[in-house]
Design an enzyme around this catalytic site. Structure first.
Site, PDB file in Angstrom:
ATOM      1  N   TYR A 143     -12.643   0.131   5.132  1.00 22.54           N
ATOM      2  CA  TYR A 143     -12.216  -1.412   5.269  1.00 22.54           C
ATOM      3  C   TYR A 143     -10.708  -1.095   6.118  1.00 22.54           C
ATOM      4  CZ  TYR A 143      -9.620  -5.331   3.283  1.00 22.54           C
ATOM      5  OH  TYR A 143      -8.870  -6.634   2.991  1.00 22.54           O
ATOM      6  N   ASP A 238      -6.739   4.641  11.176  1.00 22.18           N
ATOM      7  CA  ASP A 238      -6.173   3.758  10.267  1.00 22.18           C
ATOM      8  C   ASP A 238      -5.648   4.359   9.074  1.00 22.18           C
ATOM      9  OD1 ASP A 238      -5.648   1.735   8.396  1.00 22.18           O
ATOM     10  OD2 ASP A 238      -7.466   0.777   8.192  1.00 22.18           O
ATOM     11  N   LYS A 266       1.203   0.305   3.232  1.00 18.28           N
ATOM     12  CA  LYS A 266       1.494   0.799   1.892  1.00 18.28           C
ATOM     13  C   LYS A 266       2.696   1.601   1.536  1.00 18.28           C
ATOM     14  CE  LYS A 266      -3.528   0.350   0.935  1.00 18.28           C
ATOM     15  NZ  LYS A 266      -3.831  -0.516   0.289  1.00 18.28           N
TER      16      LYS A 266
HETATM   17  P1  KE4 Z   1      -3.464  -4.940   3.552  1.00 11.50           P
HETATM   18  O1  KE4 Z   1      -3.749  -6.172   4.535  1.00 11.50           O
HETATM   19  O2  KE4 Z   1      -4.124  -5.160   2.111  1.00 11.50           O
HETATM   20  O3  KE4 Z   1      -1.915  -4.695   3.557  1.00 11.50           O
HETATM   21  O4  KE4 Z   1      -3.971  -3.807   4.431  1.00 11.50           O
HETATM   22  C1  KE4 Z   1      -5.336  -3.671   4.720  1.00 11.50           C
HETATM   23  C2  KE4 Z   1      -5.919  -2.210   4.689  1.00 11.50           C
HETATM   24  C3  KE4 Z   1      -6.034  -1.632   5.922  1.00 11.50           C
HETATM   25  N1  KE4 Z   1      -6.607  -0.519   5.957  1.00 11.50           N
HETATM   26  C4  KE4 Z   1      -6.657   0.330   4.812  1.00 11.50           C
HETATM   27  C5  KE4 Z   1      -7.419   1.796   4.963  1.00 11.50           C
HETATM   28  C6  KE4 Z   1      -6.667  -0.210   3.712  1.00 11.50           C
HETATM   29  O5  KE4 Z   1      -7.002   0.351   2.742  1.00 11.50           O
HETATM   30  C7  KE4 Z   1      -6.275  -1.627   3.572  1.00 11.50           C
HETATM   31  C8  KE4 Z   1      -5.880  -2.219   2.243  1.00 11.50           C
HETATM   32  N2  KE4 Z   1      -6.637  -1.740   1.208  1.00 11.50           N
HETATM   33  C9  KE4 Z   1      -6.854  -2.569  -0.085  1.00 11.50           C
HETATM   34  C10 KE4 Z   1      -7.491  -1.682  -1.293  1.00 11.50           C
HETATM   35  N3  KE4 Z   1      -8.418  -0.819  -1.029  1.00 11.50           N
HETATM   36  C11 KE4 Z   1      -5.612  -3.260  -0.745  1.00 11.50           C
HETATM   37  C12 KE4 Z   1      -5.843  -3.961  -1.765  1.00 11.50           C
HETATM   38  C13 KE4 Z   1      -6.382  -5.427  -1.780  1.00 11.50           C
HETATM   39  O6  KE4 Z   1      -7.036  -5.832  -0.812  1.00 11.50           O
HETATM   40  O7  KE4 Z   1      -5.750  -6.198  -2.350  1.00 11.50           O
END
Ligand code: KE4
Length: 427
Positions: A143, A238, A266
């Site tokens: 993701y 990523d 994060k």
């Molecule tokens: P955000 O747009 O949610 O800040 O980040 C996207 C993202 C990009 N790349 C990786 C590897 C990520 O894990 C994420 C976001 N992770 C999720 C949960 N696994 C965030 C939680 C959510 O979607 O609310």
């Protein structure tokens, strides 16, 4: 769930689709109603009814120091007093940028943004512009945020809800996203060789945290580096989740493979909205205003987020990272022993302060093997853990985290509560 949480969720359901502002919060993969957070301190959170939990979600990764760490609060208070936003350069963003470059020297230049999604979306725009190619390659179950190009065989909430390809993404764009199984160099190589007009970027979570927790096989990331070099594609790590988690810095340190571009999020915002993309100077100089690739943001480099990130990275010393890493490994070893004593099919792993588990003998090397996890068992275990005061991610396809605030006492308490939960789930 208590009365107060239920009442808040009833109101919430009127306002927000599914009562939530991000789908992973909705308990879609485990059933039941989400608990409503009201307070966090250290390793613990309290819900709106006053129930206490040891927290292994930690806002989905950012809180490597735990909730409401005094250094982060002091930095926030100071920054807020000085003004919450300017839309102008500030010294705080320079300080945080310098802390990142010191730990990740391959990130020679960067741009701050406000979410991981913005970081990855901008990184592939830049890779497309730099290479003059349109296609990208990602891995099944990874993701990278919710930008259109990434919602193809995606992990996290997309996998949890069984919607790997989202409506609303133009087919013409989705066709430009090639997907290979994680850890499979052969398929990756043949897809890249077969791409008519070449591939702009290979983007990967160096350790997958969005299809559960999946480690790369020893040759995988170095193999991707080679394939990228052969084909002229950029390699993007990523590290939104793995950055400052799987090692004191990240994947470069752990695996000795250098990406052309890296995305962060994060931890670098310390619990406030901050993310970044960065890498080789010649590539980053293509971004406006030095180059023609446009990308902008009203709140980018926001002083509160920069202050929280700076305090977090400053407090997270190599020594502290090692302590958290050892405690994380101890927790995972304890859980593995418990499962084996109880005869529960189980495989688990950790890297730094990131960890995960599957109800399945293993090995788990890709999304296909991750999906063989016993999801029913996971659901029972998740709810049993929640009832016993341990908050785990409400999905079999998410990683778990630890913080500096999870001391040996919390680890012992967790192991004993989760042994109980496993017995219940297995009965
Ligand atoms: P955000 O747009 O949610 O800040 O980040 C996207 C993202 C990009 N790349 C990786 C590897 C990520 O894990 C994420 C976001 N992770 C999720 C949960 N696994 C965030 C939680 C959510 O979607 O609310």
């Amino acid at each position: 769930m208590g009365d107060r949480s239920a009442e808040i969720m009833r109101r919430s359901a009127q306002l927000f689709p599914g009562g939530v502002n991000s789908p992973v919060r909705a308990f879609g993969g485990v059933g039941g109603t989400p608990i409503v957070a009201s307070r966090g301190q250290g390793a613990r959170i309290w819900d709106a009814d006053g129930n206490e939990y040891i927290d292994y979600v930690l806002s989905w990764g950012p809180l490597v120091l735990g909730h409401a760490h005094p250094m982060v609060l002091d930095a926030l208070e100071q920054a807020a007093r000085d003004g919450t936003s300017f839309g102008m350069p500030t010294e705080l963003e320079v300080s945080l940028g310098e802390l990142i470059v010191k730990r990740m020297p391959h990130v020679e230049m960067m741009r701050f943004v406000s979410s991981g999604t913005e970081a990855t979306m901008s990184a592939i725009r830049l890779a497309r512009a730099f290479t003059g190619r349109d296609a990208i390659l990602k891995f099944e179950g990874c993701y990278h945020g919710h930008a259109d190009s990434f919602l193809v065989k995606a992990g996290s909430g997309v996998a949890t809800l069984g919607l790997p390809n989202s409506p609303g993404v133009p087919a013409a764009l989705a066709e430009l996203t090639l997907t290979a199984p994680f850890n499979n160099l052969e398929v990756t190589r043949s897809l890249i060789r077969g791409a008519k007009n070449g591939v702009a970027a290979i983007i990967v979570e160096p350790i997958v945290g969005n299809a559960g927790f999946i480690q790369p096989l020893p040759e995988f990331l170095a193999g991707l580096r080679e394939i990228a070099d052969e084909s002229g594609a950029l390699l993007i790590f990523d590290e939104v989740m793995t950055g400052f988690r799987i090692a004191y810095a990240g994947a470069f340190e752990r695996f000795d493979v250098r990406a052309d571009l890296t995305t962060l999020g994060k931890v670098i915002g310390g619990g406030l909205p901050a993310a970044a993309y960065g890498g080789r100077r010649e590539i980053m100089r293509q971004i406006a205003p030095t180059g023609p690739v446009y990308q902008a943001g009203t709140l980018s480099g926001n002083p509160l987020a920069m202050a929280a990130g700076k305090a977090t990275l400053t407090a997270l010393t190599p020594e502290l990272h090692t302590i958290i890493e050892r405690r994380t490994a101890r927790l995972v070893e304890g859980l593995t022993q418990t499962a084996s004593r109880l005869g529960v099919p189980f495989t688990a792993g950790s890297a730094g302060s990131m960890w995960g588990y599957f109800f399945h003998e293993g090995p788990v090397v890709d999304f296909e093997s991750a999906k063989r996890s016993d999801v029913e068992m996971f659901r029972r275990f998740f709810h049993a853990a929640l009832d016993r005061g341990v908050y785990l991610a409400p999905s079999a396809f998410e990683a778990a985290f630890m913080s500096a605030a999870h001391g040996d006492a919390e680890v012992d308490e967790t192991l004993s509560r989760l042994e109980d939960a496993m017995k219940y789930a297995h009965a």
